[in-house]
Scaffold this active site. Structure first.
Site, PDB file in Angstrom:
ATOM      1  N   GLU A 113       0.841  -1.212   0.000  1.00  0.00           N
ATOM      2  CA  GLU A 113       0.000   0.000   0.000  1.00  0.00           C
ATOM      3  C   GLU A 113       0.871   1.254   0.000  1.00  0.00           C
ATOM      4  O   GLU A 113       1.833   1.345   0.756  1.00  0.00           O
ATOM      5  CB  GLU A 113      -0.900  -0.026   1.244  1.00  0.00           C
ATOM      6  CG  GLU A 113      -1.816   1.177   1.341  1.00  0.00           C
ATOM      7  CD  GLU A 113      -2.835   1.049   2.471  1.00  0.00           C
ATOM      8  OE1 GLU A 113      -3.437  -0.034   2.641  1.00  0.00           O
ATOM      9  OE2 GLU A 113      -3.012   2.046   3.201  1.00  0.00           O
ATOM     10  N   TYR A 120      -6.803   6.812  -0.664  1.00  0.00           N
ATOM     11  CA  TYR A 120      -7.673   7.920  -1.063  1.00  0.00           C
ATOM     12  C   TYR A 120      -7.592   8.906   0.081  1.00  0.00           C
ATOM     13  O   TYR A 120      -7.923   8.566   1.229  1.00  0.00           O
ATOM     14  CB  TYR A 120      -9.089   7.366  -1.219  1.00  0.00           C
ATOM     15  CG  TYR A 120     -10.104   8.285  -1.831  1.00  0.00           C
ATOM     16  CD1 TYR A 120     -10.187   8.443  -3.210  1.00  0.00           C
ATOM     17  CD2 TYR A 120     -11.007   8.980  -1.031  1.00  0.00           C
ATOM     18  CE1 TYR A 120     -11.149   9.257  -3.778  1.00  0.00           C
ATOM     19  CE2 TYR A 120     -11.971   9.797  -1.593  1.00  0.00           C
ATOM     20  CZ  TYR A 120     -12.035   9.929  -2.969  1.00  0.00           C
ATOM     21  OH  TYR A 120     -12.996  10.732  -3.526  1.00  0.00           O
ATOM     22  N   ASP A 165     -12.702   8.368   7.414  1.00  0.00           N
ATOM     23  CA  ASP A 165     -12.760   8.887   8.789  1.00  0.00           C
ATOM     24  C   ASP A 165     -13.554  10.185   8.840  1.00  0.00           C
ATOM     25  O   ASP A 165     -13.587  10.923   7.861  1.00  0.00           O
ATOM     26  CB  ASP A 165     -11.332   9.160   9.299  1.00  0.00           C
ATOM     27  CG  ASP A 165     -10.656   7.874   9.725  1.00  0.00           C
ATOM     28  OD1 ASP A 165     -11.331   7.025  10.342  1.00  0.00           O
ATOM     29  OD2 ASP A 165      -9.452   7.721   9.434  1.00  0.00           O
ATOM     30  N   TYR A 208     -10.792  -4.939  11.508  1.00  0.00           N
ATOM     31  CA  TYR A 208     -10.105  -4.369  12.672  1.00  0.00           C
ATOM     32  C   TYR A 208      -9.884  -5.412  13.767  1.00  0.00           C
ATOM     33  O   TYR A 208     -10.763  -5.622  14.624  1.00  0.00           O
ATOM     34  CB  TYR A 208     -10.912  -3.177  13.220  1.00  0.00           C
ATOM     35  CG  TYR A 208     -11.100  -2.113  12.159  1.00  0.00           C
ATOM     36  CD1 TYR A 208     -10.171  -1.090  12.003  1.00  0.00           C
ATOM     37  CD2 TYR A 208     -12.171  -2.175  11.258  1.00  0.00           C
ATOM     38  CE1 TYR A 208     -10.307  -0.143  10.992  1.00  0.00           C
ATOM     39  CE2 TYR A 208     -12.318  -1.235  10.246  1.00  0.00           C
ATOM     40  CZ  TYR A 208     -11.379  -0.232  10.118  1.00  0.00           C
ATOM     41  OH  TYR A 208     -11.506   0.688   9.104  1.00  0.00           O
ATOM     42  N   HIS A 213     -12.772  -1.489  15.598  1.00  0.00           N
ATOM     43  CA  HIS A 213     -12.804  -0.115  15.103  1.00  0.00           C
ATOM     44  C   HIS A 213     -13.110   0.840  16.269  1.00  0.00           C
ATOM     45  O   HIS A 213     -13.981   0.564  17.089  1.00  0.00           O
ATOM     46  CB  HIS A 213     -13.878   0.020  14.002  1.00  0.00           C
ATOM     47  CG  HIS A 213     -13.876   1.364  13.365  1.00  0.00           C
ATOM     48  ND1 HIS A 213     -14.709   2.381  13.767  1.00  0.00           N
ATOM     49  CD2 HIS A 213     -13.120   1.877  12.372  1.00  0.00           C
ATOM     50  CE1 HIS A 213     -14.466   3.455  13.015  1.00  0.00           C
ATOM     51  NE2 HIS A 213     -13.508   3.171  12.157  1.00  0.00           N
TER      52      HIS A 213
HETATM   53  C1  LIG Z   1      -6.814  -1.577   4.813  1.00  0.00           C
HETATM   54  C2  LIG Z   1      -7.287  -0.176   5.140  1.00  0.00           C
HETATM   55  C3  LIG Z   1      -7.185   0.826   4.179  1.00  0.00           C
HETATM   56  C4  LIG Z   1      -7.646   2.118   4.433  1.00  0.00           C
HETATM   57  N1  LIG Z   1      -7.519   3.090   3.474  1.00  0.00           N
HETATM   58  C5  LIG Z   1      -8.018   4.330   3.677  1.00  0.00           C
HETATM   59  C6  LIG Z   1      -7.941   5.331   2.655  1.00  0.00           C
HETATM   60  O1  LIG Z   1      -7.397   5.106   1.582  1.00  0.00           O
HETATM   61  N2  LIG Z   1      -8.478   6.548   2.912  1.00  0.00           N
HETATM   62  C7  LIG Z   1      -9.088   6.843   4.114  1.00  0.00           C
HETATM   63  O2  LIG Z   1      -9.569   7.984   4.281  1.00  0.00           O
HETATM   64  N3  LIG Z   1      -9.159   5.918   5.107  1.00  0.00           N
HETATM   65  C8  LIG Z   1      -8.642   4.665   4.918  1.00  0.00           C
HETATM   66  N4  LIG Z   1      -8.722   3.718   5.910  1.00  0.00           N
HETATM   67  C9  LIG Z   1      -9.309   4.096   7.211  1.00  0.00           C
HETATM   68  C10 LIG Z   1     -10.863   3.947   7.245  1.00  0.00           C
HETATM   69  O3  LIG Z   1     -11.445   4.870   6.363  1.00  0.00           O
HETATM   70  C11 LIG Z   1     -11.299   4.249   8.680  1.00  0.00           C
HETATM   71  O4  LIG Z   1     -10.841   3.247   9.547  1.00  0.00           O
HETATM   72  C12 LIG Z   1     -12.786   4.538   8.889  1.00  0.00           C
HETATM   73  O5  LIG Z   1     -12.956   5.095  10.180  1.00  0.00           O
HETATM   74  C13 LIG Z   1     -13.695   3.328   8.776  1.00  0.00           C
HETATM   75  O6  LIG Z   1     -13.777   2.868   7.501  1.00  0.00           O
HETATM   76  P1  LIG Z   1     -14.485   1.446   7.204  1.00  0.00           P
HETATM   77  O7  LIG Z   1     -14.493   1.281   5.765  1.00  0.00           O
HETATM   78  O8  LIG Z   1     -13.917   0.391   8.053  1.00  0.00           O
HETATM   79  O9  LIG Z   1     -15.972   1.812   7.717  1.00  0.00           O
HETATM   80  P2  LIG Z   1     -17.224   0.923   8.104  1.00  0.00           P
HETATM   81  O10 LIG Z   1     -17.050  -0.496   7.754  1.00  0.00           O
HETATM   82  O11 LIG Z   1     -18.406   1.637   7.563  1.00  0.00           O
HETATM   83  O12 LIG Z   1     -17.224   1.010   9.704  1.00  0.00           O
HETATM   84  C14 LIG Z   1     -17.167   2.265  10.382  1.00  0.00           C
HETATM   85  C15 LIG Z   1     -17.806   2.121  11.770  1.00  0.00           C
HETATM   86  O13 LIG Z   1     -19.226   1.978  11.629  1.00  0.00           O
HETATM   87  C16 LIG Z   1     -19.680   0.727  12.122  1.00  0.00           C
HETATM   88  N5  LIG Z   1     -20.613   0.216  11.106  1.00  0.00           N
HETATM   89  C17 LIG Z   1     -20.294  -0.278   9.888  1.00  0.00           C
HETATM   90  N6  LIG Z   1     -21.405  -0.585   9.184  1.00  0.00           N
HETATM   91  C18 LIG Z   1     -22.459  -0.301   9.983  1.00  0.00           C
HETATM   92  C19 LIG Z   1     -23.863  -0.384   9.799  1.00  0.00           C
HETATM   93  N7  LIG Z   1     -24.404  -0.826   8.660  1.00  0.00           N
HETATM   94  N8  LIG Z   1     -24.667   0.012  10.827  1.00  0.00           N
HETATM   95  C20 LIG Z   1     -24.131   0.491  11.994  1.00  0.00           C
HETATM   96  N9  LIG Z   1     -22.790   0.595  12.208  1.00  0.00           N
HETATM   97  C21 LIG Z   1     -21.968   0.216  11.208  1.00  0.00           C
HETATM   98  C22 LIG Z   1     -18.420  -0.139  12.251  1.00  0.00           C
HETATM   99  O14 LIG Z   1     -18.531  -1.120  13.275  1.00  0.00           O
HETATM  100  C23 LIG Z   1     -17.352   0.899  12.535  1.00  0.00           C
HETATM  101  O15 LIG Z   1     -17.329   1.227  13.902  1.00  0.00           O
HETATM  102  C24 LIG Z   1      -8.228   2.420   5.705  1.00  0.00           C
HETATM  103  C25 LIG Z   1      -8.299   1.420   6.692  1.00  0.00           C
HETATM  104  C26 LIG Z   1      -7.829   0.131   6.419  1.00  0.00           C
HETATM  105  C27 LIG Z   1      -7.881  -0.915   7.495  1.00  0.00           C
END
Ligand SMILES: Cc1cc2nc3c(=O)[nH]c(=O)nc-3n(C[C@H](O)[C@H](O)[C@H](O)COP(=O)(O)OP(=O)(O)OC[C@H]3O[C@@H](n4cnc5c(N)ncnc54)[C@H](O)[C@@H]3O)c2cc1C
Length: 291
Positions: free
Chosen positions: A17, A49, A109, A148, A152
């Site tokens: 990455e 991103y 985030d 996570y 998370h």
């Molecule tokens: C491999 C990896 C790559 C990443 N790359 C980037 C990047 O390029 N750019 C960037 O800005 N960030 C990046 N991140 C960080 C990521 O954007 C953050 O960790 C963000 O806070 C959560 O994203 P997520 O896709 O896990 O969100 P989600 O899966 O949507 O989860 C976010 C929170 O909401 C809760 N949740 C999820 N779905 C639901 C639902 N349907 N109903 C109720 N609660 C729910 C989850 O338990 C969690 O607490 C990356 C993280 C990882 C591990």
């Protein structure tokens, strides 16, 4: 190759990455790094991103360059931040038009100073909705999502977080890439809990070699990961000696990766921070050699 085609039984896939640099000298350094790392034939290089959608076009441009000039599969990270559904689909169309076949689908985030994530009007709230949107419009796209092992930070508990991870996989994600961690027990337990919850897709550990004492605090606070006391103490003891810190950090990462491989992981995703020396040393020590 699409993420959906990786990690077949008997194969082991490395991925790397990187992030979009802020200026041209950063770009030049990044491409020097990539030229070194692609000799180890990673299955793909993923490009992040930027927070707040700050690198929207750059992410696609860099992925396009990686594919066209370095002949290596690229995966574009993409978040729901500050975009309506239509804007999300437009961006995905641009990525697809650029020949990108893999998306790391993320929520993103909340902006600095904000506790909770507020979607754009007409936008998406969670990554599982983004996965569903991609599947609806681009059914062939390979999709990775974030997992996570240490939960998370916004999640009330591990069980809820896991149920939400399952939503992403059920919506069509092909593989889970974990947040970085330093204690393999967390990964091991997470993987077991995933299996019990019926998450059957490949789960790929995310590893970041830490080769500088001064980075520990920032990295730990950014990703909510427990940092081993033993490693902190070792790095602190030689904090004036960059070379010694490098050796300690690389040695730790080699041992951590070897343990994961022995434990049967189907791949490792390296957070390379746009630099090659640590990853190169780790790849070599793990038995991956330049092609
Ligand atoms: C491999 C990896 C790559 C990443 N790359 C980037 C990047 O390029 N750019 C960037 O800005 N960030 C990046 N991140 C960080 C990521 O954007 C953050 O960790 C963000 O806070 C959560 O994203 P997520 O896709 O896990 O969100 P989600 O899966 O949507 O989860 C976010 C929170 O909401 C809760 N949740 C999820 N779905 C639901 C639902 N349907 N109903 C109720 N609660 C729910 C989850 O338990 C969690 O607490 C990356 C993280 C990882 C591990």
């Amino acid at each position: 190759m699409r993420i959906s085609e990786l990690y077949r039984s008997g194969t082991f896939d490395l991925s790397v990455e990187i992030f979009p640099p802020k200026n041209e000298s950063g770009d030049a350094e990044l491409f020097r790094t990539l030229e070194e790392l692609i000799r180890y034939q990673p299955a793909f290089v993923s490009c992040t991103y930027g927070a707040g959608g700050s690198t929207s076009k750059r992410t696609i441009e860099l992925c396009e360059t990686i594919q066209n000039q370095l002949h290596t599969t690229a995966t574009a990270h993409f978040t729901c931040v500050a975009s309506t559904r239509d804007q999300l689909v437009d961006w995905l169309q641009s990525a697809s038009d650029a020949g990108i076949n893999n998306i790391m689908a993320l929520r993103g985030d909340p902006p600095k100073g904000q506790e909770t994530f507020v979607p754009a009007d007409g936008g998406l709230k969670y990554a599982n909705e983004l996965v569903a949107l991609i599947r609806e419009h681009f059914p062939q796209m390979g999709i990775g999502v974030a997992g996570y092992p240490e939960v998370h930070p916004e999640s009330p508990d591990a069980e809820t977080d896991l149920a939400n991870l399952k939503r992403k996989v059920d919506a069509g994600a092909n593989a889970v890439y974990t947040q970085l961690f330093f204690n393999n027990t967390h990964f091991h337990n997470f993987r077991e809990r995933c299996v019990q919850a019926g998450i059957t897709c490949p789960i790929i550990p995310g590893i970041m070699p830490i080769t500088e004492f001064r980075r520990i605090q920032r990295i730990s606070s950014m990703c909510n990961s427990e940092f081993p006391v033993e490693l902190t103490e070792k790095l602190e003891a030689v904090q004036e000696d960059l070379e010694a810190q490098f050796e300690i950090g690389v040695d730790f990462a080699i041992r951590q990766c070897q343990e994961l491989i022995d434990d049967g992981v189907p791949g490792i995703h390296f957070y390379a921070l746009n630099r090659s020396p640590a990853c190169k040393r780790i790849f070599e020590a793990l038995g991956f050699h330049e092609a």
